[in-house]
Design a protein around this motif. Structure first.
Motif, PDB file in Angstrom:
ATOM      1  N   ARG A 143       0.853  -1.182   0.000  1.00 54.39           N
ATOM      2  CA  ARG A 143       0.000   0.000   0.000  1.00 54.39           C
ATOM      3  C   ARG A 143       0.892   1.236   0.000  1.00 54.39           C
ATOM      4  N   LEU A 192      -2.994   0.227   8.765  1.00 52.11           N
ATOM      5  CA  LEU A 192      -2.670  -0.768   7.748  1.00 52.11           C
ATOM      6  C   LEU A 192      -1.671  -1.804   8.257  1.00 52.11           C
ATOM      7  N   ALA A 204      -3.189   4.221  -1.186  1.00 50.85           N
ATOM      8  CA  ALA A 204      -4.093   4.629  -0.118  1.00 50.85           C
ATOM      9  C   ALA A 204      -3.970   6.142   0.014  1.00 50.85           C
ATOM     10  N   THR A 277     -10.669   8.565   2.408  1.00 44.98           N
ATOM     11  CA  THR A 277      -9.401   9.223   2.057  1.00 44.98           C
ATOM     12  C   THR A 277      -9.168  10.517   2.824  1.00 44.98           C
TER      13      THR A 277
END
Length: 301
Positions: A143, A192, A204, A277
């Motif tokens: 990510r 994460l 991400a 986000t």
């Protein structure tokens, strides 16, 4: 085992603090890679395994990633190198170690802009995105934290704001774009790293709570600092000359200029802000808690 690179930097220090509070309850051990362990507080060194050295060194990352389940990856700024060397060349030993030690998950700090028309001419951002591709080829679940510019960049302007009431950049005064606090980036990374149900390769985005322009920032600084602050737009050629004067590698300096030009052309505008986000720290709050003490510290002393 979670490995944290650059644990004494802006993002890494916030991440390490967060994981020290949360990782033990999740049954996770922590390991850090640091050039100078003395920069870690004593109470931190007592609670983590320390690997001393640069995470751009093959022997260091070979030791650091042995038995690792997840790695937080951040390239330290090195303005003495070309952008490619500063990112992909630096990361290559780690990429090999990810594969050799079968590291399952990697979370890296990267940039917005992938898929935009200006991504291939965005200087340091182009180099960062190329590094993401290199890491993805190692076979890890990856990510890339796709970040805009940081609030913390304004700390470099604290003296100018204090003495002249001015901060500078090269983007248009009314150009709105996302900005984010490094603590919020660290919070996303921590989530994460602790909850590793995700697979494959993806970005991400970490976008802050709203888009703001330099004019917006000047207004907010004026309100929060209690003194007039204005924005001055700097020509791109003046920025390049200033960076060379600071001793930056000429290719790296050009990479900064190209990145700034791409941002002015909409590099950071390709991702829509959603609940997933957006991040919580507003520029108003950051100014009150971080910038104001930095600006007023000289006055107080």
């Amino acid at each position: 085992m979670i490995v944290i690179t650059a644990p004494t930097g802006n993002i890494g220090s916030h991440l390490l603090t967060s994981l020290l509070d949360t990782a033990p309850a999740a049954g996770e051990e922590l390991r850090v890679v640091v050039r100078d362990p003395a920069r870690l507080p004593d109470q931190v060194r007592e609670r983590v395994e320390v690997v001393t050295g640069s995470h751009g060194d093959a022997d260091v990352v070979d030791r650091a990633f042995e038995g690792a389940d997840a790695v937080f990856w951040l390239v330290p700024p090195d303005a003495s190198r070309t952008p490619q060397d500063a990112y992909s060349t630096f990361a290559l030993p780690a990429v090999k170690a990810f594969a050799a030690h079968q590291v399952g998950h990697v979370v890296g700090v990267s940039a917005l802009g992938r898929g935009t028309p200006v991504a291939e001419r965005a200087g340091l951002v182009t180099a960062s995105l190329a590094m993401d591709d290199l890491i993805a080829e190692s076979g890890v679940a990856y990510r890339a934290l796709a970040c805009p510019s940081f609030f913390e960049n304004f700390l470099e302007e604290a003296a100018s704001i204090r003495e002249k009431g001015v901060f500078t950049d090269v983007v248009a005064p009314d150009h709105k774009a996302p900005l984010v606090a490094v603590a919020d980036i660290a919070a996303v990374a921590a989530g994460l790293l602790l909850k590793r149900s995700w697979t494959g390769v993806d970005s991400a985005p970490v976008l802050g709570p709203q888009d703001v322009s330099p004019n917006d920032l000047a207004r907010i600084m004026t309100e929060q600092l209690g003194r007039p602050v204005r924005y001055e737009r700097q020509p791109f050629d003046e920025l390049y000359t200033a960076l060379i004067g600071y001793g930056l590698n000429d290719a790296f300096a050009q990479g900064v200029v190209d990145m700034k030009r791409a941002k002015d052309d909409g590099l950071d505008a390709g991702v829509t802000r959603t609940r997933a986000t957006a991040t919580p720290t507003t520029f108003e709050r950051w100014c009150a808690e971080t910038l104001k003490p930095a600006v007023l510290s000289e006055v107080a002393s």
